[in-house]
Design an enzyme around this catalytic site. Structure first.
Site, PDB file in Angstrom:
ATOM      1  N   GLY A 206      38.727  76.988  92.122  1.00 51.88           N
ATOM      2  CA  GLY A 206      37.721  77.684  91.331  1.00 51.88           C
ATOM      3  C   GLY A 206      37.659  79.142  91.708  1.00 51.88           C
ATOM      4  O   GLY A 206      38.647  79.758  92.113  1.00 51.88           O
ATOM      5  N   GLY A 441      68.129 104.027  87.007  1.00 54.17           N
ATOM      6  CA  GLY A 441      66.741 104.282  87.369  1.00 54.17           C
ATOM      7  C   GLY A 441      66.366 103.576  88.658  1.00 54.17           C
ATOM      8  O   GLY A 441      65.509 104.051  89.417  1.00 54.17           O
TER       9      GLY A 441
END
Lengths: 552, 697
Positions: A206, A441
């Site tokens: 939870g 890159g």
């Protein structure tokens, strides 16, 4: 209003303390005349009660599940006799659903908190006690955790949470939820101030999962711990998927598929002992330097095996871990997320005794390309190192970013930017070694000179270029026949360290066997490095978006 | 004359330390300007070593995976002769001939294996006027064929084994002949050597099976599947005589080498001289060996192998017309450099010595250090990268012939030998003691190796007394090799070392340099209560410290352990109650697990504090994988044949598939009677150690 609440809490607390003191001896007359003796006795009883948590039966049940109790865990984690406990007398303040009954009150409630030492260094610890209401989080439980977190921030010491909790204390309702939020806030405030580590040693479900998720490192215990937002039953009723607890949120799932956890250990003892070892790598706070321990490994040790490690064919794989193990002190490398996004390797090691963070592309997995998961994994690690003054050593062998629709749709542009951002932003000493490919890159991203790399080396096998020979030739010499010659020309020109070296984008071309010696010397020089980024409220790292699916 | 010695010394592996060969290199004696070495690994390095001393330039040939190999770095020039598989590189005569032309090498040293006993190669060299450093084609041919060699040996009055002097056609004929000679019989490849394509049969069934395997192995190893059968001498010793003959009809015998310690007909430990031979037998064997050499006009170094039975009867086995793997031990006791002699002889110089000048000086032992797992059939090949590698060259009278270095790969393509570790002493006992030290100080990480087995052999009472035969290993370890069996004292030494190491590491973990935030109020501990697990036994130990010395209490005994406690070194030199021992720490982790190599064998220990040990009873047992229904490859290799398919029912012991590695075929059998669920390999495929081959139901 806050004051009022505090008063009310206080009263509840007192009330509880008085009442429960009679537990176990109902025949004793209700009398305060015994004075000091009675208080002494009550203190002693409370302390004893605190030590056994939910009682022997529940302790046995905990052991039966292959788990240790909260106190046993603390004892194993900390140096002998160093634990100083806080709030052993705190009790929950819920009076609904019969919770006010004596037998529902436990001194210390469902968490053990305090401070102690790991190898002599200060640490704050909370350890949830599953034997008390399943370790569920009450207002008091949260308050205890918040107290040690506040103090850890004040003095600058790490916080370790040992999680073993069924979730919110349902009887307390919003008080419990408020408790979670109080912890979350502190997790965020402490982030980048003191290291925060979570070790999941039982259930964590939870809303509770967000505290570990906010901390710097989340470790798990295999087979006995799990983390999920909603359990298998809810999953079944909502999405009609059949899934076990282990599959949904076990250690394997989170260390290999979701990337939620950073590492898993065999059992409680294994995990706690490893945590002690891990702790030794960490600085105590963002004001402390990277720790230096006594080192027996000579800083000028040559590593002859590295001279032949990189295969002659540039398409052939090798194991970057071989490079890392042989360069760092005593082959001691604490790998973070070893089973997730294996195309990048991150972890802690030492160079001449000083903790460093290691980032390396792994040519053995997916050619060491950067993809969504590896970028995120790398970025998170780099940012931790930068936040806590840990120098970063980067080993580069990267053919580029992984192409394809899965990656583009998944947002490789945004996620790749995180790694770029992290390296660019980092002001700790940054040493980079290009072992082979540094293409496109990805070359820029991997702690290049252009992103303020302090010392950037290339091995003789390095190739810094926009892309590999084949692809480049197809573009440069499009339509021309003699592809083989063109390729040879390209290789001659670009498939070597010179183009980068003549421009000063690498500081030197080094013999691989001397790499350890060079790094140790450079770290010594860079120890006094001072660099600051422009003032800002906070930077805007490209965070948004869902993550891609795990690379198994 | 010495070519840039300093440059290769750091990498070079044959480092001559004192007691090896001390031959004078006469630089006026002009031999060759440039020699090509048609081999790889340690033997290529070994040959180059002598070439450099003689002022001869060297040319290496290599496959593409060997481009960074030590022999390539050592050579003055190197030529790539093809891809990794030996058939395409080191056996590729066209490419090697090209390399010779290209580099202008005047002579070729073939080493052992590969083309060393290939008459075709020798012929092609002769045709181009290149000297072959070895015997001439006639001798290679005559001795290379087992049938012919036996006939020649008989004619030269050399003792031979009773057997069938011809090629066996098929399995039925094999059985018939075997029955004529009487069991046990040995089936072997006519073209064979080195134990390849060799099987022993005790009955008809084994004869058929042996015939099949031997012919397959012979075909793949030598490209010649002809087999012969002979009487198998039970419990023999394998003793060989080194001979040296020139082109002028002179021949010498350089004493014997005892090579009885073998596994699967491959030598493991050799020594010179043999404890078994008296001077008369030695001379008789030597003289027969020389007469055989003369009978084939032999020139160069060669070896005549004999089987010697318990009554010192000896029988000619075969003659190897090349430099043997184990030649260093002969060099140690005679002081001759055999490679130098081969080069001289090839150039046509006469022998420098007479038989009377050949001494036996001291004793030499050679251990063949292999990358293989000694716990599986005394050694199944293993592969990997040598992540750490350190030869025990700091010790005197130790010679290590190797062709690898830290970072080298042991691949499936070539022989898994790591090195030949040779120790020398004035007496056998001295040489053996040196071997113990050398093995203890030998650091090999990254591949499984056979040091545990070697270390046990050399201290076994039977070996020490000289009571050995070629059956030594199966007799001494009938259940297979299980590693060193700890004595009560040994166990205590090991426990005390592990506990002390644990404490040393714990103490160091608290040493933060220049850190002001380490607690000043905590007292440094002086005593520890520890629980150490070893081989399923749990021991409570008390440790107390005084400086670098730990006093460990085990079951009422006290052991003093001192060391420099260097936690970075792979070697752990300790003094245990005054006795020096070198152990190796292979691994050590946070969970208290420590692997120590003690007396050659690796022992796994776990050291825990008393608290952790007490709590560990609550830790869940992890269920290990059921292995009876899965068949995994015991070693890396190539799948030669798969005899089953999914759905078949196999009986226990039935052959499931055959894996070939390093030219040895291994039949994999079913561990139980069951139905085949799935097959995960197919013929021709390369498999790694531990790869899943077949699943049973």
């Amino acid at each position: 209003m806050a004051a009022l609440a505090a008063v009310r809490r206080c009263r509840v607390l007192l009330h509880g303390a008085v009442k429960s003191s009679f537990r176990g001896s109902p025949s004793q007359p209700r009398s305060y005349s015994a004075g000091r003796l009675s208080v002494q006795e009550r203190i002693e009883r409370k302390r004893q009660a605190a030590l056994v948590g939910g009682g022997q039966k529940r302790i046995d049940a905990q052991h039966g599940r292959g788990k240790l109790t909260a106190r046993e865990r603390v004892a194993l984690l900390l140096d002998p006799d160093s634990f100083v406990e806080y709030d052993a007398f705190v009790e929950h303040r819920c009076s609904d659903f019969g919770m006010e009954a004596d037998h529902n009150k436990f001194p210390g409630d469902s968490v053990v908190t305090g401070q102690g030492r790991i190898n002599g260094r200060l640490v704050y610890v909370f350890s949830q006690d599953f034997t008390v209401f399943g370790g569920s989080l009450s207002g008091a439980h949260a308050q205890k955790i918040c107290k040690i977190m506040d103090q850890a921030m004040l003095v600058g010491a790490p916080v370790i949470g040992l999680n073993d909790s069924g979730g919110a204390r349902i009887q307390e309702g919003v008080e419990s939820l408020a408790g979670y939020a109080d912890i979350f806030l502190r997790n965020v405030m402490a982030s980048g101030v003191v290291p925060q580590i979570s070790l999941i040693m039982g259930p964590c479900a939870g809303g509770a999962v967000y505290s570990p998720a906010l901390t710097d490192f989340t470790f798990m215990v295999k087979d006995t711990s799990y983390l999920f937002i909603t359990g298998p039953d809810v999953v079944k009723s909502v999405t009609n998927e059949d899934v076990t607890q282990e599959e949904l949120g076990g250690a394997k799932t989170h260390t290999a598929v979701s990337g939620v956890a950073h590492k898993a250990f065999e059992n409680d003892i294994d995990a706690l002992l490893n945590l002690r070892e891990f702790f030794n790598f960490l600085p105590l706070s963002n004001k402390d330097p990277s720790p230096v321990t006594e080192c027996h490994d000579p800083s000028d040790r040559l590593v002859p095996g590295l001279d032949t490690l990189v295969p002659l064919e540039s398409t052939k794989a090798y194991d970057m871990l071989d490079v890392i193990h042989s360069i760092v002190d005593e082959r001691d490398f604490f790998e973070i997320m070893p089973n997730y996004a294996k195309n990048i390797v991150v972890g802690f090691a030492r160079m001449n005794g000083r903790t460093v963070g290691i980032v390396g592309n792994q040519p053995k997995v997916a050619s060491g390309c950067l993809d969504i998961n590896s970028s995120v994994k790398g970025a998170r690690f780099v940012r931790f190192c930068d936040a806590f003054n840990v120098p970063i050593i980067t080993f580069v062998d990267v053919p580029g970013f992984l192409p394809g629709t899965a990656q583009e749709y998944g947002g490789i542009i945004r996620h790749g930017a995180k790694l770029l951002y992290a390296f660019a932003e980092a002001t700790v000493p940054k040493i980079t070694i290009i072992t082979r490919k540094a293409y496109g890159g990805a070359y820029d991203v991997m702690s290049s000179k252009h992103l303020r790399g302090d010392v950037n080396y290339a091995w003789p096998s390095a190739e810094v270029a926009v892309m590999g020979a084949k692809g480049a030739v197809q573009i440069i010499f499009r339509g021309k026949n003699n592809q083989a010659d063109a390729e040879a020309e390209y290789v001659e020109k670009f498939a070597n360290p010179f183009p980068a070296a003549v421009r000063g984008f690498v500081d030197d071309i080094v013999v691989p066997s001397t790499t350890r010696r060079r790094i140790c010397r450079d770290l010594e020089v860079l120890a006094t490095k001072k660099q600051t980024n422009p003032w800002k409220k906070h930077a805007n790292v490209p965070l948004a978006g869902k993550k891609g699916r795990g690379r198994r | 004359y010495l070519i840039d010695h300093a440059a290769f010394r750091s990498r070079c592996c044959i480092i001559v330390s004192r007691a090896q060969y001390s031959t004078v290199y006469d630089h006026n004696e002009k031999t060759f300007d440039k020699i090509l070495i048609a081999n790889r690994g340690e033997i290529a390095c070994r040959v180059m070593k002598t070439c450099k001393k003689m002022g001869i330039k060297t040319v290496a040939v290599h496959s593409d995976v060997d481009a960074n190999a030590v022999h390539v770095k050592m050579a003055d020039e190197a030529v790539c002769v093809g891809p990794a598989p030996t058939s395409k590189s080191y056996l590729n005569m066209d490419a090697i001939m090209n390399a010779i032309r290209q580099t202008g090498a005047q002579a070729v040293h073939p080493g052992y294996g590969f083309l060393s006993e290939n008459k075709e190669f020798a012929k092609r060299l002769a045709a181009e006027g290149v000297s072959f450093i070895g015997p001439d084609t006639h001798a290679i041919q005559a001795m290379g064929d087992k049938i012919e060699s036996k006939l020649i040996a008989k004619a030269a009055k050399v003792n031979t084994i009773p057997g069938f002097d011809g090629v066996v056609k098929d399995a039925d004929e094999a059985v018939r002949i075997a029955n004529e000679i009487g069991y046990p019989v040995m089936i072997k490849a006519s073209a064979g050597g080195g134990g390849k394509g060799m099987r022993i049969a005790w009955n008809d069934e084994e004869t058929r099976e042996g015939f099949r395997f031997s012919s397959q192995e012979a075909a793949s190893s030598f490209g010649d599947d002809r087999l012969l059968i002979e009487k198998f001498i039970d419990n023999p010793r394998h003793i060989e005589i080194q001979v040296l003959a020139d082109k002028h009809g002179n021949a010498l015998w350089l004493n014997e080498r005892e090579c009885s310690i073998q596994r699967r007909n491959q030598k493991v430990v050799e020594e010179a001289p043999s404890t078994f031979l008296d001077p008369e037998t030695r001379r008789a064997m030597g003289e027969q060996a020389v007469s055989l050499a003369k009978a084939v006009n032999y020139s160069s170094a060669g070896t005549v192998e004999f089987l010697v039975d318990s009554r010192k009867n000896f029988y000619f086995l075969e003659m190897n017309t090349r430099l043997q793997v184990e030649h260093p031990i002969t060099e140690c006791i005679t002081g001759l450099d055999l490679v130098q002699q081969m080069i001289r002889i090839a150039k046509g110089f006469p022998l420098q010595h007479t038989q009377a000048e050949i001494p036996i000086n001291g004793w030499a032992i050679e251990s063949r250090v292999y990358a293989e797992d000694p716990y599986k059939s005394f050694g199944l090949p293993s592969i990997g990268r040598l992540s750490q590698y350190q030869e025990p060259l700091n010790l005197h009278n130790v010679r290590v012939d190797s062709g690898i270095e830290e970072g080298s790969d042991i691949s499936i393509y070539y022989d898994p030998m790591i090195s030949k570790l040779v120790t020398y002493g004035a007496t056998r006992a001295e040489a053996l003691k040196k071997m113990e030290d050398a093995l203890d100080n030998y650091v090999i990480r990254g591949v499984t190796h056979n040091i545990p087995l070697l270390r046990e052999i050399i201290v076994h009472p039977r070996f020490i007394s000289g009571d050995i035969s070629t059956k030594f290993l199966p007799e001494v370890y009938p259940e297979g090799f299980k590693g060193h069996q700890l004595t009560a004292t040994g166990r205590k030494e090991l426990l005390a070392t592990a506990a002390s190491l644990f404490v040393a590491a714990q103490l160091r973990a608290q040493k933060f340099l220049g850190d002001l935030r380490v607690s000043n109020t905590q007292q440094e501990r002086r005593s520890w209560e520890l629980c150490v697990e070893l081989e399923k036994g749990v021991h409570m130990l008390g440790v107390s410290r005084s400086g670098a010395t730990y006093t460990v209490e085990i079951d009422g005994d006290k052991l003093e352990v001192s060391s420099d406690w260097n936690l970075a070194s792979p070697l752990l030199t300790v003094t245990l109650n005054g006795i020096h021992r070198t152990l190796q720490c292979l691994s050590r982790n946070a969970a208290g697990e420590i692997s120590l190599q003690y007396l050659g064998t690796t022992f796994k220990l776990r050291v825990l504090s008393k608290l952790a040990a007490a709590l560990s009873v609550h830790m869940p047992e992890k269920v290990p994988e059921d292995t009876s229904s899965i068949l995994r490859s015991p070693m890396p290799g190539t799948v030669v044949a798969v005899s089953v398919k999914a759905g078949d029912t196999v009986a226990e012991g039935q052959e499931i598939c055959v894996i070939e590695a390093m030219k040895m075929q291994n039949s994999m059998t079913a561990a139980k009677t069951a139905k085949v669920r799935s097959v995960h390999c197919k013929p021709g495929e390369t498999v790694g150690e531990g790869d899943l081959l077949v699943e049973l139901e």
